[in-house]
Enzyme design. Structure first.
Site, PDB file in Angstrom:
ATOM      1  N   ASP A 228       0.880  -1.247   0.084  1.00 52.34           N
ATOM      2  CA  ASP A 228      -0.108   0.033   0.185  1.00 52.34           C
ATOM      3  C   ASP A 228       1.019   1.374  -0.085  1.00 52.34           C
ATOM      4  OD1 ASP A 228      -2.268  -1.563   0.412  1.00 52.34           O
ATOM      5  OD2 ASP A 228      -1.703  -2.039   2.207  1.00 52.34           O
ATOM      6  N   HIS A 256      -4.766  -3.594   6.018  1.00 56.08           N
ATOM      7  CA  HIS A 256      -4.705  -3.603   4.506  1.00 56.08           C
ATOM      8  C   HIS A 256      -6.155  -4.177   4.027  1.00 56.08           C
ATOM      9  CE1 HIS A 256      -3.293  -4.846   0.895  1.00 56.08           C
ATOM     10  NE2 HIS A 256      -3.676  -6.005   0.959  1.00 56.08           N
TER      11      HIS A 256
END
Ligand code: LMR
Length: 418
Positions: A228, A256
């Site tokens: 990410d 996440h």
């Protein structure tokens, strides 16, 4: 280097029986791994190692000037080892680009009954790639064996969500895998094993593994949010027209999942705040933030499967962040235990924070990030989600009660599959 095909065939024939043998004393493993081990270990020794085929090198004939400066071999266990992510990652690990060009490595690969043949294929490809730093490859389907003395465990294997499955079902099914593997780590891995969980939902899977491995420090468990961070850096680079290497302090907070928080407020581009360079709050909140959080899903739509190469690259980055000192003032993102964090996030969650490391495998959570009200609210939402996930798996982590409230709600856990 030498590897006898006979060894492979012999071990292949006996594999089924060998998987049921009792645990192998660590000393037996080390005996095969020792630098002075003979080129072709006797077949019986090969079987004893993990009960599966094992590849070992004749280090006696090696030019000592090549290996003199090398460090002690580390053992890296990888789960889901015949999958797409591992297929990229293993070769990066073996090449030395992750742990360093002076770091010999032994790979211990975990597959399943179904993937045994494929796992042999992976090991054959590793063998054919002639990496000098790759000292051994062993494969198996018993986590207690494969995690033996592991210094690192890269936990990639997890079930993808099937048709009609809810996020709560995925938590349950993968949770059970991580409960078993956590227990195996607890019994077999090195006491200071570093664990990086990639299989989704990775934060809660990491929590389950950690809670089932009390012999390993809680601090050593990570959930992969570096992917990410990399995605966020890419978007900032594209928007600002600056190369991604100029972007620092790009933190991901939380889960996440689509509730993750890519923190543009503290990010810098060329040393100056990203918000000074890109004076467009609407873009940050309404384009940048969802784009990063939904990137996994966008990729699945294109590929028809989850990201693999970029995930592998981010696992490599995540490891490097721990074995190479963090540049002054910079940070890296990783999901770690929230106990004692300086931001008031509730304890007992695996939560992504900005961290820094001295390069010794350890890290600390950075304590100098500015959290404004917008960021605080976003962080809170991700924290609440992780708390709910934890309640859904309470029975897997030795907690009492905990009703799962995630049934029938919007699915945010796996970015790719909502
Ligand atoms: C990703 O972020 O690309 C993956 O975690 C998505 C997924 O569902 O595997």
């Amino acid at each position: 280097m030498a590897f006898s095909m006979k060894q492979r065939v012999d071990a292949g024939l006996t594999r089924k029986a060998a998987h049921t043998v009792s645990r192998v004393p660590a000393v037996a493993v080390r005996a095969v791994a020792a630098p002075s081990a003979p080129a072709a270990a006797p077949a019986s020794e090969t079987k004893n190692a993990y009960g599966v085929f094992r590849l070992s090198y004749d280090t006696q004939n090696e030019d000592p000037s090549l290996t003199r400066s090398w460090k002690k071999t580390i053992k890296v266990a990888v789960t889901g080892a015949s999958g797409n992510i591992a297929n990229h990652l293993l070769f990066m690990l073996a090449s030395g680009e992750v742990y360093g060009k002076d770091q010999p490595i032994a790979l211990q690969l975990l597959g399943s009954e179904r993937s045994k043949e494929a796992l042999e294929g992976v090991a054959m490809e590793l063998e054919d790639s002639l990496y000098p730093l790759l000292r051994e490859v062993s494969i198996g389907i018993d986590p207690y064996e494969v995690f033996g003395d592991a210094d690192w465990a890269l936990m990639i294997g997890a079930k993808p969500r099937g048709p009609g499955m809810e996020r709560a079902d995925l938590l349950q099914q993968n949770g059970e895998i991580f409960q078993v593997q956590g227990r195996a780590l607890n019994e077999s891995a090195s006491r200071n094993c570093k664990v990086v969980v990639v299989g989704n939902p990775c934060n809660t899977n990491a929590l389950i593994a950690m809670e089932n491995a009390p012999n390993i420090p809680r601090k050593n468990f990570h959930a992969l949010t570096r992917l990410d961070e990399n995605r966020a850096k890419c978007q900032l680079a594209l928007k600002s027209g600056k190369f991604y290497t100029s972007i620092s302090r790009m933190a991901i907070w939380g889960n996440h999942s689509t509730t993750q928080v890519p923190d543009y407020i503290n990010a810098r581009i060329g040393g100056i705040p990203a918000t000074d360079l890109i004076r467009d709050n609407k873009w940050f909140r309404e384009e940048f933030t969802p784009k990063v959080a939904l990137r996994g899903g966008a990729l699945i739509k294109k590929w028809g499967r989850s990201s693999a190469a970029s995930t592998a690259v981010s696992v490599a980055d995540a490891i490097r962040s721990l074995v190479v000192p963090t540049a002054p003032g910079d940070c890296f993102s990783t999901g770690v235990i929230s106990d004692g964090n300086p931001y008031g996030v509730r304890e007992g969650l695996i939560f992504s924070f900005p961290c820094r490391s001295k390069g010794d495998g350890d890290y600390e959570i950075c304590d100098d990030f500015i959290v404004d009200e917008w960021l605080r609210n976003k962080i809170r939402a991700s924290e609440d989600e992780l708390q709910k996930e934890k309640e859904c798996v309470s029975h897997l982590i030795g907690m009492m009660g905990g009703a799962c409230s995630l049934r029938g709600v919007e699915d945010t856990t796996v970015p790719g599959e909502n």
